[in-house]
Design a protein around this motif. Structure first.
Motif, PDB file in Angstrom:
ATOM      1  N   LYS A 216       1.044  -1.252   0.077  1.00 57.70           N
ATOM      2  CA  LYS A 216       0.004   0.024   0.115  1.00 57.70           C
ATOM      3  C   LYS A 216       0.893   1.378   0.015  1.00 57.70           C
ATOM      4  CE  LYS A 216      -4.075  -2.067   2.163  1.00 57.70           C
ATOM      5  NZ  LYS A 216      -4.964  -2.024   3.295  1.00 57.70           N
ATOM      6  N   LYS A 217       1.987   1.305   1.003  1.00 53.80           N
ATOM      7  CA  LYS A 217       2.883   2.385   0.873  1.00 53.80           C
ATOM      8  C   LYS A 217       3.832   2.641  -0.453  1.00 53.80           C
ATOM      9  CE  LYS A 217       4.964   3.763   4.646  1.00 53.80           C
ATOM     10  NZ  LYS A 217       5.564   3.847   5.853  1.00 53.80           N
ATOM     11  N   LEU A 218       4.014   1.304  -1.037  1.00 53.18           N
ATOM     12  CA  LEU A 218       4.691   1.564  -2.441  1.00 53.18           C
ATOM     13  C   LEU A 218       3.763   2.278  -3.522  1.00 53.18           C
ATOM     14  CD1 LEU A 218       7.449   1.240  -3.048  1.00 53.18           C
ATOM     15  CD2 LEU A 218       6.987  -1.164  -3.923  1.00 53.18           C
ATOM     16  N   TYR A 219       2.672   1.743  -3.643  1.00 49.12           N
ATOM     17  CA  TYR A 219       1.879   2.156  -4.567  1.00 49.12           C
ATOM     18  C   TYR A 219       1.237   3.593  -4.405  1.00 49.12           C
ATOM     19  CZ  TYR A 219       1.050  -2.385  -6.839  1.00 49.12           C
ATOM     20  OH  TYR A 219       1.079  -3.585  -7.516  1.00 49.12           O
ATOM     21  N   LEU A 220       1.401   3.987  -2.838  1.00 49.20           N
ATOM     22  CA  LEU A 220       0.992   5.447  -2.660  1.00 49.20           C
ATOM     23  C   LEU A 220       2.179   6.207  -3.444  1.00 49.20           C
ATOM     24  CD1 LEU A 220      -0.769   7.549  -1.557  1.00 49.20           C
ATOM     25  CD2 LEU A 220       0.521   7.167   0.633  1.00 49.20           C
ATOM     26  N   LEU A 221       3.437   5.931  -3.063  1.00 53.36           N
ATOM     27  CA  LEU A 221       4.476   6.316  -3.660  1.00 53.36           C
ATOM     28  C   LEU A 221       4.683   6.413  -5.055  1.00 53.36           C
ATOM     29  CD1 LEU A 221       7.383   7.888  -2.986  1.00 53.36           C
ATOM     30  CD2 LEU A 221       8.282   5.335  -3.264  1.00 53.36           C
ATOM     31  N   PHE A 222       4.138   5.458  -5.838  1.00 51.55           N
ATOM     32  CA  PHE A 222       4.132   5.400  -7.205  1.00 51.55           C
ATOM     33  C   PHE A 222       3.152   6.311  -7.762  1.00 51.55           C
ATOM     34  CE2 PHE A 222       5.312   0.662  -7.339  1.00 51.55           C
ATOM     35  CZ  PHE A 222       6.567   1.046  -7.062  1.00 51.55           C
ATOM     36  N   ALA A 223       1.759   6.600  -6.969  1.00 46.76           N
ATOM     37  CA  ALA A 223       0.925   7.493  -7.494  1.00 46.76           C
ATOM     38  C   ALA A 223       1.564   8.840  -7.327  1.00 46.76           C
ATOM     39  CB  ALA A 223      -0.480   7.299  -6.480  1.00 46.76           C
ATOM     40  N   GLN A 224       2.126   9.084  -6.532  1.00 47.31           N
ATOM     41  CA  GLN A 224       3.106  10.443  -6.366  1.00 47.31           C
ATOM     42  C   GLN A 224       4.028  10.639  -7.338  1.00 47.31           C
ATOM     43  OE1 GLN A 224       3.935  10.642  -2.303  1.00 47.31           O
ATOM     44  NE2 GLN A 224       1.809  10.958  -1.488  1.00 47.31           N
ATOM     45  N   HIS A 225       4.755   9.676  -7.587  1.00 49.00           N
ATOM     46  CA  HIS A 225       5.976   9.555  -8.572  1.00 49.00           C
ATOM     47  C   HIS A 225       5.902   8.751  -9.437  1.00 49.00           C
ATOM     48  CE1 HIS A 225       7.752  12.432  -5.552  1.00 49.00           C
ATOM     49  NE2 HIS A 225       7.328  11.854  -4.761  1.00 49.00           N
ATOM     50  N   ARG A 226       5.481   8.890 -10.814  1.00 45.28           N
ATOM     51  CA  ARG A 226       4.959   7.833 -11.618  1.00 45.28           C
ATOM     52  C   ARG A 226       6.476   7.300 -12.410  1.00 45.28           C
ATOM     53  NH1 ARG A 226       1.025   5.181 -11.909  1.00 45.28           N
ATOM     54  NH2 ARG A 226       1.414   4.744 -14.009  1.00 45.28           N
ATOM     55  N   TYR A 227       7.587   8.266 -12.006  1.00 46.55           N
ATOM     56  CA  TYR A 227       8.855   7.862 -12.648  1.00 46.55           C
ATOM     57  C   TYR A 227       9.394   6.692 -11.883  1.00 46.55           C
ATOM     58  CZ  TYR A 227      14.197   8.420 -12.440  1.00 46.55           C
ATOM     59  OH  TYR A 227      15.236   8.006 -12.712  1.00 46.55           O
ATOM     60  N   LEU A 228       9.173   6.799 -10.654  1.00 51.20           N
ATOM     61  CA  LEU A 228       9.666   5.445  -9.592  1.00 51.20           C
ATOM     62  C   LEU A 228       8.808   4.375  -9.862  1.00 51.20           C
ATOM     63  CD1 LEU A 228      10.093   7.263  -6.073  1.00 51.20           C
ATOM     64  CD2 LEU A 228      11.708   6.869  -7.869  1.00 51.20           C
ATOM     65  N   ALA A 229       7.650   4.429 -10.416  1.00 49.78           N
ATOM     66  CA  ALA A 229       6.686   3.187 -10.654  1.00 49.78           C
ATOM     67  C   ALA A 229       7.511   2.881 -12.010  1.00 49.78           C
ATOM     68  CB  ALA A 229       5.364   3.589 -11.006  1.00 49.78           C
ATOM     69  N   LYS A 230       7.808   3.329 -12.754  1.00 47.31           N
ATOM     70  CA  LYS A 230       8.700   2.851 -14.079  1.00 47.31           C
ATOM     71  C   LYS A 230       9.723   2.149 -13.729  1.00 47.31           C
ATOM     72  CE  LYS A 230       6.506   6.159 -17.243  1.00 47.31           C
ATOM     73  NZ  LYS A 230       6.610   7.373 -18.036  1.00 47.31           N
ATOM     74  N   ILE A 231      10.527   2.756 -12.717  1.00 47.75           N
ATOM     75  CA  ILE A 231      11.809   2.202 -12.286  1.00 47.75           C
ATOM     76  C   ILE A 231      11.727   0.880 -11.608  1.00 47.75           C
ATOM     77  CG2 ILE A 231      13.749   2.393 -10.596  1.00 47.75           C
ATOM     78  CD1 ILE A 231      13.960   4.420 -13.069  1.00 47.75           C
ATOM     79  N   PHE A 232      10.639   0.935 -10.768  1.00 47.44           N
ATOM     80  CA  PHE A 232      10.297  -0.736  -9.896  1.00 47.44           C
ATOM     81  C   PHE A 232       9.837  -1.693 -11.112  1.00 47.44           C
ATOM     82  CE2 PHE A 232      11.303   1.518  -6.344  1.00 47.44           C
ATOM     83  CZ  PHE A 232      11.479   0.530  -5.127  1.00 47.44           C
ATOM     84  N   ALA A 233       9.017  -1.156 -12.010  1.00 46.48           N
ATOM     85  CA  ALA A 233       8.555  -2.140 -12.963  1.00 46.48           C
ATOM     86  C   ALA A 233       9.768  -2.822 -13.854  1.00 46.48           C
ATOM     87  CB  ALA A 233       7.589  -1.307 -13.793  1.00 46.48           C
ATOM     88  N   LEU A 234      10.850  -1.663 -14.343  1.00 50.78           N
ATOM     89  CA  LEU A 234      11.837  -2.266 -14.978  1.00 50.78           C
ATOM     90  C   LEU A 234      12.603  -3.173 -14.071  1.00 50.78           C
ATOM     91  CD1 LEU A 234      13.738  -2.211 -17.250  1.00 50.78           C
ATOM     92  CD2 LEU A 234      14.759  -0.027 -16.369  1.00 50.78           C
ATOM     93  N   LEU A 235      13.104  -3.187 -12.882  1.00 47.16           N
ATOM     94  CA  LEU A 235      13.760  -3.690 -11.992  1.00 47.16           C
ATOM     95  C   LEU A 235      13.270  -4.970 -11.584  1.00 47.16           C
ATOM     96  CD1 LEU A 235      14.964  -1.190  -9.496  1.00 47.16           C
ATOM     97  CD2 LEU A 235      16.429  -2.253 -10.854  1.00 47.16           C
ATOM     98  N   VAL A 236      11.955  -5.022 -11.583  1.00 49.98           N
ATOM     99  CA  VAL A 236      11.007  -6.344 -11.202  1.00 49.98           C
ATOM    100  C   VAL A 236      11.146  -7.318 -12.215  1.00 49.98           C
ATOM    101  CG1 VAL A 236       8.852  -7.277 -10.660  1.00 49.98           C
ATOM    102  CG2 VAL A 236       9.756  -5.444  -9.143  1.00 49.98           C
ATOM    103  N   ARG A 237      10.747  -6.721 -13.484  1.00 47.55           N
ATOM    104  CA  ARG A 237      10.792  -7.561 -14.718  1.00 47.55           C
ATOM    105  C   ARG A 237      12.172  -8.108 -15.101  1.00 47.55           C
ATOM    106  NH1 ARG A 237       6.087  -3.673 -17.458  1.00 47.55           N
ATOM    107  NH2 ARG A 237       4.350  -4.299 -15.951  1.00 47.55           N
ATOM    108  N   ASN A 238      13.108  -7.232 -14.891  1.00 43.96           N
ATOM    109  CA  ASN A 238      14.404  -7.638 -14.967  1.00 43.96           C
ATOM    110  C   ASN A 238      14.894  -8.739 -14.210  1.00 43.96           C
ATOM    111  OD1 ASN A 238      17.218  -7.171 -16.364  1.00 43.96           O
ATOM    112  ND2 ASN A 238      17.636  -6.931 -14.467  1.00 43.96           N
TER     113      ASN A 238
END
Length: 294
Positions: A216-238
């Protein structure tokens, strides 16, 4: 009015420089402009700001010395000295903020290994660290991080030290090493509003330390900073891709044939029977090989 008379009046009001000055401006004047040029070539981020304001401070300081040497340039001296003071204040402010963005060694290693190469700034990484409240957790040897069918998927974690053994139904799958996600397949298989349970068991081979973010806290951070959401998506899929290759290198059937393994979704259903799914493909390959030999 005669045009020539009008031209003479304009020349008297706005005199034209008929010749260059005998002596050029002093070296301090030119040095000031060199510093200003270098300062305006600064980049972004804290280090870019520090670079820029340091050179601007030097440039306006030299400009102030040059202005002070000429008694007829009081206004120039006032402005350049004021700009020198402002740039000096900015250098102190940026240096203080840069020094305040410091982390423990394990967080610094995490930044250097995973986030720095993707261009994540220290400020953004600081937000990531604050999201986990700067907590580093520990798993003792032979203790479980997750148990299949029992542990809910409510966080995303990265191993910092140690080694984790992953098993399903008692069968070994692979190891998780430092700076790999502990639960990347589980995280990627669920939407933010969905819930699920681990279908694998993660057990510590030795004393392990890890950092964990609540969903929940991480998705809240992603909602505030879309840039970080893309970074985590890249790291997770890699990370999932690396686990796929590690599994594929170890995937052999009872005859010793290697087959192409695709990581199953451990949250959506049971693990498929590997030998049953690969047997038709192997029999077909053996038949074609026999036909070519004949």
């Amino acid at each position: 009015m005669d045009p020539s008379t009008h031209l003479n009046l304009n020349l008297s009001k706005y005199p034209v420089c008929s010749e260059w000055r005998e002596h050029p401006e002093g070296s301090m004047f030119h040095l000031a402009h060199i510093f200003l040029v270098l300062g305006f070539m600064g980049g972004s981020g804290f280090y870019g700001l520090l670079y820029m304001f340091c050179f601007l401070t030097l440039g306006f300081f030299c400009y102030s010395i040059w202005s002070w040497s000429d008694p007829c340039t009081t206004d120039s001296f006032s402005w350049t000295f004021a700009l020198f003071v402002l740039c000096s204040a900015q250098v102190v402010h940026v240096s203080y903020r840069l020094r305040s963005v410091t982390f423990d060694k394990e967080f610094q290693d995490l930044y250097d290994y995973m986030f720095k190469k993707l261009g994540v700034s220290l400020i953004h990484f600081g937000k990531i660290v604050e999201c986990c409240e700067r907590d580093i957790l520990t798993i003792e040897k032979d203790h479980c991080f997750a148990m299949e069918g029992k542990t809910s998927i409510d966080k995303l974690s990265v191993l910092l030290s140690g080694r984790i053994r992953v098993t399903v139904n008692g069968e070994f799958l692979h190891y998780i090493y430092p700076f790999q996600f502990l639960d990347s397949p589980e995280w990627d298989s669920l939407r933010p509003s969905e819930e699920g349970f681990f279908q694998v068991t993660l057990r510590a081979d030795n004393r392990c330390r890890y950092v964990s973010w609540r969903r929940k806290k991480l998705y809240l951070l992603f909602a505030q900073h879309r840039y970080l959401a893309k970074i985590f998506a890249l790291l997770v899929r890699n990370d999932i891709t690396d686990k796929l290759f590690s599994l594929n290198d170890k995937a052999f059937d009872s005859r010793g044939f290697r087959y192409d393994l695709r990581l199953p979704s451990f949250c959506q259903g049971p693990t498929p029977e590997i030998e049953n799914t690969s047997q038709p493909v192997l029999e077909q390959s053996a038949t074609k090989q026999a036909e070519r030999d004949s």
